[in-house]
Design a protein around this motif. Structure first.
Motif, PDB file in Angstrom:
ATOM      1  N   GLN A  44       0.834  -1.210   0.000  1.00 49.03           N
ATOM      2  CA  GLN A  44       0.000   0.000   0.000  1.00 49.03           C
ATOM      3  C   GLN A  44       0.866   1.257   0.000  1.00 49.03           C
ATOM      4  O   GLN A  44       0.576   2.216  -0.717  1.00 49.03           O
ATOM      5  CB  GLN A  44      -0.925   0.013   1.214  1.00 49.03           C
ATOM      6  CG  GLN A  44      -2.008  -1.024   1.172  1.00 49.03           C
ATOM      7  CD  GLN A  44      -2.791  -1.078   2.478  1.00 49.03           C
ATOM      8  OE1 GLN A  44      -2.434  -0.450   3.482  1.00 49.03           O
ATOM      9  NE2 GLN A  44      -3.863  -1.857   2.482  1.00 49.03           N
ATOM     10  N   LYS A  81       2.517   1.775  -3.403  1.00 50.92           N
ATOM     11  CA  LYS A  81       1.528   2.265  -4.365  1.00 50.92           C
ATOM     12  C   LYS A  81       1.272   3.759  -4.170  1.00 50.92           C
ATOM     13  O   LYS A  81       1.176   4.505  -5.140  1.00 50.92           O
ATOM     14  CB  LYS A  81       0.237   1.463  -4.229  1.00 50.92           C
ATOM     15  CG  LYS A  81      -0.805   1.828  -5.248  1.00 50.92           C
ATOM     16  CD  LYS A  81      -2.009   0.922  -5.146  1.00 50.92           C
ATOM     17  CE  LYS A  81      -3.046   1.387  -6.146  1.00 50.92           C
ATOM     18  NZ  LYS A  81      -3.661   0.310  -6.852  1.00 50.92           N
ATOM     19  N   ARG A  82       1.163   4.201  -2.928  1.00 47.99           N
ATOM     20  CA  ARG A  82       0.901   5.625  -2.647  1.00 47.99           C
ATOM     21  C   ARG A  82       2.101   6.507  -2.978  1.00 47.99           C
ATOM     22  O   ARG A  82       1.927   7.678  -3.304  1.00 47.99           O
ATOM     23  CB  ARG A  82       0.512   5.809  -1.185  1.00 47.99           C
ATOM     24  CG  ARG A  82      -0.830   5.214  -0.853  1.00 47.99           C
ATOM     25  CD  ARG A  82      -1.172   5.442   0.588  1.00 47.99           C
ATOM     26  NE  ARG A  82      -2.382   4.749   0.979  1.00 47.99           N
ATOM     27  CZ  ARG A  82      -2.975   4.904   2.140  1.00 47.99           C
ATOM     28  NH1 ARG A  82      -2.475   5.727   3.049  1.00 47.99           N
ATOM     29  NH2 ARG A  82      -4.071   4.232   2.422  1.00 47.99           N
ATOM     30  N   SER A 100       3.650   7.765  -7.179  1.00 55.76           N
ATOM     31  CA  SER A 100       3.311   8.991  -7.913  1.00 55.76           C
ATOM     32  C   SER A 100       4.132  10.203  -7.483  1.00 55.76           C
ATOM     33  O   SER A 100       4.000  11.277  -8.068  1.00 55.76           O
ATOM     34  CB  SER A 100       1.821   9.297  -7.752  1.00 55.76           C
ATOM     35  OG  SER A 100       1.524   9.602  -6.398  1.00 55.76           O
ATOM     36  N   LYS A 120      -0.738   7.342   5.788  1.00 53.11           N
ATOM     37  CA  LYS A 120      -1.041   8.712   5.359  1.00 53.11           C
ATOM     38  C   LYS A 120       0.008   9.689   5.869  1.00 53.11           C
ATOM     39  O   LYS A 120       0.449  10.582   5.144  1.00 53.11           O
ATOM     40  CB  LYS A 120      -2.439   9.114   5.851  1.00 53.11           C
ATOM     41  CG  LYS A 120      -2.857  10.487   5.429  1.00 53.11           C
ATOM     42  CD  LYS A 120      -4.255  10.808   5.908  1.00 53.11           C
ATOM     43  CE  LYS A 120      -4.627  12.215   5.503  1.00 53.11           C
ATOM     44  NZ  LYS A 120      -5.962  12.586   5.968  1.00 53.11           N
ATOM     45  N   VAL A 157       3.311   9.222   3.821  1.00 51.73           N
ATOM     46  CA  VAL A 157       3.181   9.784   2.475  1.00 51.73           C
ATOM     47  C   VAL A 157       3.212  11.308   2.532  1.00 51.73           C
ATOM     48  O   VAL A 157       3.904  11.959   1.745  1.00 51.73           O
ATOM     49  CB  VAL A 157       1.897   9.277   1.789  1.00 51.73           C
ATOM     50  CG1 VAL A 157       1.651  10.005   0.477  1.00 51.73           C
ATOM     51  CG2 VAL A 157       1.993   7.775   1.560  1.00 51.73           C
ATOM     52  N   ARG A 174       5.950  13.677   0.689  1.00 51.84           N
ATOM     53  CA  ARG A 174       5.498  14.692  -0.285  1.00 51.84           C
ATOM     54  C   ARG A 174       5.971  16.082   0.130  1.00 51.84           C
ATOM     55  O   ARG A 174       6.366  16.887  -0.707  1.00 51.84           O
ATOM     56  CB  ARG A 174       3.983  14.673  -0.428  1.00 51.84           C
ATOM     57  CG  ARG A 174       3.474  13.501  -1.218  1.00 51.84           C
ATOM     58  CD  ARG A 174       1.968  13.637  -1.492  1.00 51.84           C
ATOM     59  NE  ARG A 174       1.448  12.438  -2.084  1.00 51.84           N
ATOM     60  CZ  ARG A 174       1.538  12.139  -3.374  1.00 51.84           C
ATOM     61  NH1 ARG A 174       2.133  12.971  -4.185  1.00 51.84           N
ATOM     62  NH2 ARG A 174       1.030  11.011  -3.843  1.00 51.84           N
TER      63      ARG A 174
END
Length: 97
Positions: free
Chosen positions: A4, A7-8, A11, A84, A87, A91
């Motif tokens: 998971q 995958k997150r 991008s 979350k 990620v 970011r």
């Protein structure tokens, strides 16, 4: 959780991520040599040491270790809700470059 997280993160520009086998250590002072097979998300990017330092300063902290020019985040101790946070922290690093 590892799949998971990969995958997150796929991008996010400027990083390469993959799921790798790892070994987590149990205990700290009492049994530092005991290892448990685990899985980690390996992140490669320019400034990997800077990424690791910034993640440690993130609130809450995201702690991994750098090995072979990659930041490894062991997923053994991550709860699903933690993904979350991880990620978001990564970011934020990419946006602050």
């Amino acid at each position: 959780r590892g799949r998971q997280l990969v995958k997150r993160l796929e991008s996010v520009d400027g990083i390469q991520v993959e799921l790798v086998d790892s070994k987590a250590q149990t205990g700290s002072g009492a049994l530092p040599l005991e290892e448990i097979p685990s899985v980690a998300v390996a992140i490669a990017c320019d400034g990997v040491d800077r990424l690791a330092a910034q993640l440690r300063r993130h609130e809450p902290s995201v702690v991994g270790y750098v090995r072979d020019d990659r930041l490894l985040l062991d997923v053994r101790t991550l709860w699903p809700d933690d993904l979350k946070v991880v990620v978001e922290a990564i970011r934020n690093f990419k946006m602050s470059k």
